[in-house]
Each structure stands twice: as structure tokens, then as C-alpha cells.
Motif scaffolding. Structure first.
Motif, PDB file in Angstrom:
ATOM      1  N   LEU A 427       0.801  -1.374   0.109  1.00  0.00           N
ATOM      2  CA  LEU A 427       0.162   0.071  -0.066  1.00  0.00           C
ATOM      3  C   LEU A 427       0.926   1.270  -0.027  1.00  0.00           C
ATOM      4  O   LEU A 427       0.745   2.182  -0.931  1.00  0.00           O
ATOM      5  N   LEU A 428       1.951   1.105   0.625  1.00  0.00           N
ATOM      6  CA  LEU A 428       2.779   2.335   0.903  1.00  0.00           C
ATOM      7  C   LEU A 428       3.462   2.489  -0.358  1.00  0.00           C
ATOM      8  O   LEU A 428       3.537   3.744  -1.102  1.00  0.00           O
ATOM      9  N   ALA A 429       4.001   1.593  -0.935  1.00  0.00           N
ATOM     10  CA  ALA A 429       4.769   1.699  -2.348  1.00  0.00           C
ATOM     11  C   ALA A 429       3.855   2.227  -3.297  1.00  0.00           C
ATOM     12  O   ALA A 429       4.371   2.841  -4.080  1.00  0.00           O
ATOM     13  N   GLY A 430       2.612   1.527  -3.335  1.00  0.00           N
ATOM     14  CA  GLY A 430       1.619   1.948  -4.421  1.00  0.00           C
ATOM     15  C   GLY A 430       1.263   3.349  -4.205  1.00  0.00           C
ATOM     16  O   GLY A 430       1.195   4.069  -5.279  1.00  0.00           O
ATOM     17  N   PHE A 431       1.240   3.790  -3.042  1.00  0.00           N
ATOM     18  CA  PHE A 431       0.805   5.132  -2.887  1.00  0.00           C
ATOM     19  C   PHE A 431       1.991   6.102  -3.374  1.00  0.00           C
ATOM     20  O   PHE A 431       1.680   7.061  -4.196  1.00  0.00           O
ATOM     21  N   ILE A 432       2.835   5.704  -2.732  1.00  0.00           N
ATOM     22  CA  ILE A 432       4.275   6.619  -3.451  1.00  0.00           C
ATOM     23  C   ILE A 432       4.512   6.629  -4.832  1.00  0.00           C
ATOM     24  O   ILE A 432       4.813   7.687  -5.557  1.00  0.00           O
ATOM     25  N   LEU A 433       4.517   5.290  -5.479  1.00  0.00           N
ATOM     26  CA  LEU A 433       4.666   5.244  -6.900  1.00  0.00           C
ATOM     27  C   LEU A 433       3.634   6.099  -7.636  1.00  0.00           C
ATOM     28  O   LEU A 433       3.896   6.560  -8.813  1.00  0.00           O
ATOM     29  N   SER A 434       2.097   6.060  -7.282  1.00  0.00           N
ATOM     30  CA  SER A 434       1.153   6.559  -7.819  1.00  0.00           C
ATOM     31  C   SER A 434       1.518   8.143  -7.804  1.00  0.00           C
ATOM     32  O   SER A 434       1.056   8.860  -8.800  1.00  0.00           O
ATOM     33  N   LEU A 435       1.686   8.596  -6.687  1.00  0.00           N
ATOM     34  CA  LEU A 435       1.957  10.059  -6.624  1.00  0.00           C
ATOM     35  C   LEU A 435       3.166  10.510  -7.262  1.00  0.00           C
ATOM     36  O   LEU A 435       3.018  11.604  -8.077  1.00  0.00           O
ATOM     37  N   LEU A 436       4.292   9.683  -7.583  1.00  0.00           N
ATOM     38  CA  LEU A 436       5.324  10.292  -8.543  1.00  0.00           C
ATOM     39  C   LEU A 436       4.956  10.239  -9.747  1.00  0.00           C
ATOM     40  O   LEU A 436       5.274  11.002 -10.752  1.00  0.00           O
ATOM     41  N   HIS A 453      -6.118  17.019 -12.875  1.00  0.00           N
ATOM     42  CA  HIS A 453      -5.558  16.429 -13.834  1.00  0.00           C
ATOM     43  C   HIS A 453      -4.396  15.230 -12.808  1.00  0.00           C
ATOM     44  O   HIS A 453      -4.224  14.263 -13.420  1.00  0.00           O
ATOM     45  N   PHE A 454      -3.892  16.057 -11.884  1.00  0.00           N
ATOM     46  CA  PHE A 454      -3.078  15.504 -11.193  1.00  0.00           C
ATOM     47  C   PHE A 454      -3.866  14.376 -10.259  1.00  0.00           C
ATOM     48  O   PHE A 454      -3.320  13.280 -10.251  1.00  0.00           O
ATOM     49  N   ILE A 455      -5.028  14.560  -9.859  1.00  0.00           N
ATOM     50  CA  ILE A 455      -5.634  13.695  -9.032  1.00  0.00           C
ATOM     51  C   ILE A 455      -6.385  12.513  -9.960  1.00  0.00           C
ATOM     52  O   ILE A 455      -6.017  11.366  -9.790  1.00  0.00           O
ATOM     53  N   GLY A 456      -6.424  12.897 -11.268  1.00  0.00           N
ATOM     54  CA  GLY A 456      -7.021  11.673 -12.300  1.00  0.00           C
ATOM     55  C   GLY A 456      -5.790  10.772 -12.584  1.00  0.00           C
ATOM     56  O   GLY A 456      -5.826   9.660 -12.726  1.00  0.00           O
ATOM     57  N   MET A 457      -4.299  11.552 -12.889  1.00  0.00           N
ATOM     58  CA  MET A 457      -3.417  10.543 -13.094  1.00  0.00           C
ATOM     59  C   MET A 457      -2.855   9.849 -11.710  1.00  0.00           C
ATOM     60  O   MET A 457      -2.466   8.698 -12.105  1.00  0.00           O
ATOM     61  N   PHE A 458      -3.193  10.326 -10.652  1.00  0.00           N
ATOM     62  CA  PHE A 458      -2.950   9.304  -9.442  1.00  0.00           C
ATOM     63  C   PHE A 458      -3.992   8.331  -9.254  1.00  0.00           C
ATOM     64  O   PHE A 458      -3.425   7.336  -8.927  1.00  0.00           O
ATOM     65  N   LEU A 459      -5.279   8.437  -9.544  1.00  0.00           N
ATOM     66  CA  LEU A 459      -6.275   7.438  -9.652  1.00  0.00           C
ATOM     67  C   LEU A 459      -6.008   6.474 -10.818  1.00  0.00           C
ATOM     68  O   LEU A 459      -6.006   5.246 -10.343  1.00  0.00           O
ATOM     69  N   MET A 460      -5.406   6.976 -11.867  1.00  0.00           N
ATOM     70  CA  MET A 460      -4.968   6.033 -12.846  1.00  0.00           C
ATOM     71  C   MET A 460      -4.031   5.072 -12.450  1.00  0.00           C
ATOM     72  O   MET A 460      -4.012   3.961 -12.755  1.00  0.00           O
ATOM     73  N   SER A 461      -2.879   5.809 -11.958  1.00  0.00           N
ATOM     74  CA  SER A 461      -1.636   4.909 -11.460  1.00  0.00           C
ATOM     75  C   SER A 461      -1.964   3.902 -10.225  1.00  0.00           C
ATOM     76  O   SER A 461      -1.826   2.863 -10.323  1.00  0.00           O
ATOM     77  N   TRP A 462      -2.985   4.346  -9.512  1.00  0.00           N
ATOM     78  CA  TRP A 462      -3.220   3.536  -8.197  1.00  0.00           C
ATOM     79  C   TRP A 462      -3.914   2.395  -8.820  1.00  0.00           C
ATOM     80  O   TRP A 462      -3.609   1.058  -8.360  1.00  0.00           O
ATOM     81  N   ILE A 463      -5.129   2.608  -9.847  1.00  0.00           N
ATOM     82  CA  ILE A 463      -5.787   1.438 -10.475  1.00  0.00           C
ATOM     83  C   ILE A 463      -4.780   0.317 -10.902  1.00  0.00           C
ATOM     84  O   ILE A 463      -4.770  -0.991 -10.932  1.00  0.00           O
ATOM     85  N   THR A 464      -4.001   1.163 -11.725  1.00  0.00           N
ATOM     86  CA  THR A 464      -3.124   0.078 -12.658  1.00  0.00           C
ATOM     87  C   THR A 464      -2.045  -0.564 -11.889  1.00  0.00           C
ATOM     88  O   THR A 464      -1.822  -1.917 -11.983  1.00  0.00           O
ATOM     89  N   LEU A 465      -1.492  -0.008 -10.864  1.00  0.00           N
ATOM     90  CA  LEU A 465      -0.357  -0.509 -10.125  1.00  0.00           C
ATOM     91  C   LEU A 465      -0.919  -1.704  -9.239  1.00  0.00           C
ATOM     92  O   LEU A 465      -0.630  -2.898  -9.195  1.00  0.00           O
ATOM     93  N   PHE A 466      -2.098  -1.679  -8.492  1.00  0.00           N
ATOM     94  CA  PHE A 466      -2.921  -2.497  -7.779  1.00  0.00           C
ATOM     95  C   PHE A 466      -3.509  -3.444  -8.474  1.00  0.00           C
ATOM     96  O   PHE A 466      -3.610  -4.785  -8.025  1.00  0.00           O
TER      97      PHE A 466
END
Length: 650
Positions: A427-436, A453-466
Motif C-alpha cells: 500500500l505504501l509503495a503503491g501510494f508513493i509510486l502513484s504520487l510520483l 489532472h493530477f488527481i486523475g493521474m494518481f487514480l489511474m496509476s493507483w488502479i493500474t499498479l494494484f
């Protein structure tokens, strides 16, 4: 004679539907096996006669039989034959016939699935579908007969199909959308049959779930194609307008998505049975409400069918009977459906899915209120109000954020109960990677920073990573080599994974195209050029245009990048000869990273035109994401768990 044959076939279909509605239920109540066994033959007969009616209408359209009022009003001898065939569902009466035909197709499919559940259960489901068929067929026969004649005089030529509908989208979009709408009648029939019989076990759920998935896939693809059609045909450069009729298709999709996930819990864990039945009834009810909105004449929309109020009253009465009756039955007999006595832990797949369901229903309520409130406000004499895109966008944004977070986590956690600490590092790694990733996609190459746009990219990265983390975690937990581990994963999981990644792609495309698109509404003379995001749009020339039933002008735009020709866009302005209606055909050049879009406006002088020019980054990812979701749902249908032996679900 062909129109009379079509009318007779519709009347006969109405009779078969009413018999299908009554005889199996009487057989269940009186324990008459002979009456139960009439369900399948009646379903076959119903399909056959509606097929005859549909073929009669298509034949009349192809042969230009303008003695039929519907054909005279919606076709023309100069109309290309493929549009003449598609005109069979291009207006009110024909679209209802298409609805009834597709409903008969679903009824036939259920009747043919004889190796799935016992005879009594199948007969009960078919009886409910006969009831739904009967309502629509009565509506067609008494208020909307597509075979009504144009007495006393037959026109020599037809009025032509609405130019807005003369697009390839008409050929595919309504059938796909209606297949989704009508497909949820099967889920509705399962729910009503379960309430009538007082049984709703996991085997029954396992048989019902593929039908729901297929309906959801069709509705997803229908909405997707409608969005593409609007993007290309209307010339306004957008893909979703929050039009009331668009909203009418979105609402059952939202509750249908909740239903698909709720059925997963009910099948796996034996929980949420009552909730699943309620969602099945609600989803089909919203399909019927959408039908009422489109055909009642109370909406003003480019998608709505103009119809007289008497038809709207018939549909409203039908809504009261179907929706009111089904919820009354649910209230009276729902207590007989029991969940397995298993608790739901806070950190578990079960709780995440139910939380996602609540968010989907909240989104449905937002769309429903935003669509109906202006209508009620006007009917109460309080004046006209408008609820548009800003309201829907702002409300949806607050619901999408928690939903996307749950969408990423739900596939990772276990059923029943999991330990948050077990996934703490991930969870921590996913949060950091999504943020970056969000920071990189929001800052690199952009002069302006948008929080949305930043929030959208965070959510996109979060879904993809997990989603990918869940796949890796599942593979590691399996035995054998990597090849064997991959083969051990069922089709349902692959479908879920693809659908969730499709949602990430959708968020990616929406966020980029919304925040970083560039639009120019300009006056251009032949030879003028406009620079947009590194592309030079050069208005090269005007060419005459002559089509089978229209004429017009082609605007030729050369698009230059770095001094070299990138593409040539041919934007059309058509005038249809029979109606004198003007239509815009946008020109779009699409790559994975951007769309270049030109829509020709009105002539301002002999050489000057108004034009709308767009640069849309990553716009095609919106439709690629929707397509991935549809393919994911289709994969899940072929899961081997749904291949059951005869009598397994009793």
C-alpha cells in the motif's frame, strides 16, 4: 399484403406473449407439468412471429413501399440501401419493434438453455419474460404499429431519414444499446422468479450471472459507440454532453455494474442475496424509465423520439405496473430469501465491493435527480431550470475518487477478512509510486498545472499498479511454473483485470483530453493557417461534394508539423436535398497520443468559413478504455465455472 402480414405477426406475437405469461405460472401453482412444458414452445413461436414482422418492415424499406406511413416518413428512394435497412429502427415505431425483437431473442436464448436449470425454474423465468414481452407488444399493436397505411393517398416519394441518423453509427449503436437494455430483462426475470419460488441459492446465481455479464457488455459497447457517434457526427468536439437521453443509458449501466459485482459476492460467499435481487429489479426499472423519457415527448433532445402524449401515458402506466408490481413483490416475499450467516469484516473484498456498490448507486441518484429535477420543476409551474455539465462533473468527481481507490484495492484483498498489515508495504509503495507518476504526468511537458489532472493521474496509476500487483500476488500463490500458473487463472479473473485496466485507461483519456485540449473557433479564408500545439492547420481549398441524397462542400485542411505534412483533413458541410437540412461531418486524425479535429461551420463569404479546430491529447484512450471493459466482461462470460451440468441449479 406484406404490411398486413407484419401487422398479423405482431398481433399473433402479442397472443403468444400473453400465453407465455400465464400458462407456466398456472402450471407452477397447480403443479401441472403439461402447462409448464408449454413455456419453451411458446418462446420459440414468439421469436418466430416477431422475426416475420421485423423482416416485413425491412422488406418494405428496401423496396420503398411508401404506402406504409412509417416508411414514407423515414425513408427515401435515394437513401442508400444500408441506411434504408437501418431506418427500421431509426424512429419511434421501428425502434420499438427492434426492442421487441431483441427481447424475443433473449427469451429464445433462455428457452434454449435447457441444460442449465430445472424445468420449473426455466418456465418461471420465461413467464416473467413473456410478461415483459406482452407489455411492449400491446404498446406496439395499439399505439405504435409500424405497418399502418398512409390512407387515402400514397406518397410518390418518402420524406427521408433524419440526416442526423445517416451515419454508420445508426447501423450498430441502437442494436447494441437495446441488447443491453433488453438483456437486463433476464436479470429482472431471474429476480422475480426467485421471489415467486422463494429460492435463490448460489447455483441459481451461477446460472444467472453470465446473462447479466452479457447484457452489461452490450450496454457498455452501445454507450461507447454512441459516444463515438456524437464525437464525430455532431461536430462539437465532445464525447459526452450529459444529455437527458445519454443519462438514460448511463443510469442502468451504473446499477448494472453494481449488480455484476454484487452477484460475485452472492455466488462466492452467499451474502448480498437480497441486495442482488433489489439491484436486478432496479436496473431493469431504470431501462424502462429511460424508454419512457425517450418516447413520452417530455424531453427535448437530439436523441429523443418525438411522440404524442398518449403514448407516454401508456408507457407510464406500464412502468407503474412493472416497477410498482416488482417492488411490491419484493416487499412481500423478499424475507424468504436468506443470506448465509457470515459476517463481513471491514477490511475484506466483501466490504469493498458493497462500498463500491453504494458509490455507484449514489452516482445513479445524482444522474437521476439531475435529469428529472428540471422536468418536475417545470411541471410544478416553478419555471424552467437547467442542470448541465458543471453540476454532473463536480458531483461525479467526488464519487469517482473513492470509487477508484476501492477499485484498485478490491482485487488485492481476500474474501471474508484480510490483514491490512499484510499489504502495508504494498500500500505504501503503491501510494508513493502513484504520487510520483501523477507528478510526472502533470508537470513534464506542460506549462500549466491542473489539480484535477493530477488527481486523475494518481487514480489511474493507483488502479493500474494494484491491479497488476493483484495479478502478481495471485501468481505467486499458485503452484508450478509460470506457464502453469497463468493457465490456472480462470477467465473471470482475466476479465476483471482487463475491465479494471480499462477504467484506468478511461480516466487517463478523460483527464488529458479535458484539461489539455486546445480549441479554436476561427474565421478562415482559403490559404489561412492557424497554429495549435505545434501543428499548423492550413485551409488549402474548397471542393464540391455530391452524395447519393445530399450535396455540399469539402474543406481541405493540410496539417503541418515541423515544416512537413502530417495529415490532410477533409471536413464536410452537407445539405440534404429532401429536407434541406444542413449537417456537419467532422474530420478527425487519430493516433494513440492525440486527435486533430476539424469541423466546418457556416460560410461567411465566398472564400471564408467559420471553423472549429481542436487538439485533443490521448482522446482515443477514452474509447480504448471502454472497449477493454467490454472485452473484459466478455472474457468473464466464458469462465468455466458457468458450464454446468443438467439440473445442477435446482
Amino acid at each position: 399484403m406484406i404490411p398486413e402480414l407484419g401487422s398479423f405477426a405482431l398481433a399473433l406475437a402479442c397472443g403468444f406473449a400473453m400465453l407465455l405469461m400465464v400458462l407456466p405460472i398456472v402450471g407452477i401453482q397447480r403443479h401441472r407439468a403439461a402447462l409448464l412444458q408449454t413455456a419453451r414452445p411458446l418462446a420459440y413461436a414468439l421469436f418466430a412471429v416477431i422475426l416475420v414482422a421485423a423482416l416485413c418492415l425491412v422488406y418494405g424499406l428496401v423496396t420503398n413501399d411508401f404506402s406504409v406511413r412509417y416508411i414514407a416518413q423515414n425513408s427515401n428512394s435515394t437513401l442508400p440501401v444500408y441506411y434504408r435497412i437501418a431506418a427500421a429502427w431509426g424512429a419511434h415505431e421501428g425502434s420499438l419493434l427492434l426492442w421487441s425483437f431483441l427481447l424475443a431473442c433473449w427469451t429464445l436464448a433462455v428457452a434454449l438453455s435447457r441444460r442449465k436449470i430445472d424445468e420449473q425454474a426455466t418456465s418461471c423465468v420465461l413467464a416473467v419474460m413473456g410478461f415483459v414481452n406482452a407489455g411492449f407488444l400491446l404498446f406496439i399493436v395499439f399505439t405504435s404499429n409500424p405497418f399502418a397505411r398512409t390512407f387515402p393517398l400514397y406518397p410518390i416519394e418518402g420524406q427521408d431519414l433524419n440526416p442526423l441518423l445517416q451515419d454508420i453509427g445508426l447501423i450498430f449503436h441502437p442494436p447494441l444499446l437495446y441488447m443491453g437494455y433488453v438483456g437486463f430483462s433476464v436479470a429482472f426475470a431471474f429476480a422475480i422468479a426467485a421471489l415467486i419460488r422463494g429460492r435463490f441459492d448460489q447455483q441459481w446465481m451461477r446460472w444467472a450471472r453470465p446473462w447479466v455479464l452479457v447484457a452489461w457488455v452490450f450496454l457498455t459497447l452501445g454507450i461507447l459507440l454512441g459516444s463515438v457517434w456524437a464525437y464525430l457526427e455532431l461536430g462539437w468536439g465532445g464525447w459526452w454532453f450529459w444529455d437527458p437521453v445519454e443519462n438514460a443509458s448511463l443510469m442502468p449501466w451504473l446499477t448494472g455494474t453494481a449488480l455484476v459485482h454484487s452477484m460475485a459476492v452472492a455466488e462466492k460467499r452467499g451474502n448480498f442475496k437480497i441486495w442482488t435481487l433489489l439491484l436486478a429489479i432496479t436496473t431493469f426499472s431504470l431501462c424502462l424509465i429511460g424508454t419512457f423519457l425517450v418516447r413520452s415527448g417530455i424531453l427535448v433532445s437530439v436523441h429523443a423520439f418525438s411522440s404524442d402524449p398518449s403514448r407516454g401515458m401508456f408507457i407510464l402506466a406500464y412502468l407503474v405496473v412493472v416497477i410498482g408490481g416488482s417492488f411490491l413483490l419484493f416487499a412481500m416475499r423478499g424475507y424468504r430469501i436468506r443470506n448465509q450467516k457470515q459476517g463481513i469484516a471491514l477490511f475484506s473484498k466483501d466490504s469493498f465491493i458493497i462500498a463500491g456498490n453504494v458509490l455507484l448507486l449514489a452516482a445513479t441518484l445524482v444522474v437521476l435527480l439531475g435529469t428529472l429535477l428540471p422536468l418536475f420543476h417545470k411541471q410544478l409551474g416553478l419555471g424552467s431550470i437547467s442542470i448541465g455539465a458543471p453540476f454532473f462533473n463536480s458531483m461525479f468527481n467526488w464519487l469517482v475518487i473513492p470509487f477508484a481507490l476501492l477499485l484498485g484495492l478490491a482485487p488485492v484483498v481476500k474474501w471474508q477478512q484480510d490483514r491490512p498489515g499484510y499489504h502495508g508495504r504494498a500500500l505504501l509503495a503503491g501510494f508513493i509510486l502513484s504520487l510520483l507518476a501523477a507528478l510526472a504526468l502533470s508537470l513534464v511537458g506542460h506549462e500549466v498545472f491542473f489539480w484535477g489532472h493530477f488527481i486523475g493521474m494518481f487514480l489511474m496509476s493507483w488502479i493500474t499498479l494494484f491491479t497488476l500487483y493483484g495479478l502478481v500476488h495471485r501468481l505467486r500463490a499458485s503452484q508450478g511454473g509460470w506457464g502453469g500458473r497463468l493457465r490456472a487463472i480462470n477467465a473471470g479473473y482475466w476479465g476483471m483485470l482487463l475491465a479494471h485496466l480499462g477504467m484506468a485507461m478511461l480516466i487517463f483519456g478523460i483527464s488529458f483530453s479535458h484539461h489539455y485540449q486546445v480549441e479554436r473557433n476561427v474565421r478562415m479564408n482559403v490559404g489561412d493557417s492557424i497554429e495549435i500545439s505545434g501543428y499548423q492547420f492550413v485551409f488549402k481549398e474548397l471542393l464540391p461534394l455530391k452524395g447519393p441524397n445530399y450535396r455540399g462542400t469539402i474543406g481541405v485542411f493540410n496539417v503541418m508539423q515541423g515544416g512537413h505534412l502530417s495529415t490532410v483533413l477533409l471536413a464536410e458541410k452537407r445539405i440534404y436535398e429532401s429536407t434541406r437540412m444542413s449537417m456537419t461531418e467532422a474530420a478527425v486524425d487519430t493516433t494513440l497520443t492525440r486527435d486533430l479535429y476539424v469541423a466546418l461551420g457556416e460560410p461567411l463569404s465566398e472564400t471564408a468559413w467559420s471553423a472549429r479546430l481542436y487538439y485533443k491529447p490521448f482522446a482515443c484512450w477514452i474509447w480504448l478504455g471502454g472497449l477493454c471493459m467490454g472485452i473484459g466482461g466478455l472474457l468473464a462470460v466464458f469462465d468455466r465455472r458457468y458450464r454446468m451440468t443438467a439440473g445442477a441449479a435446482t
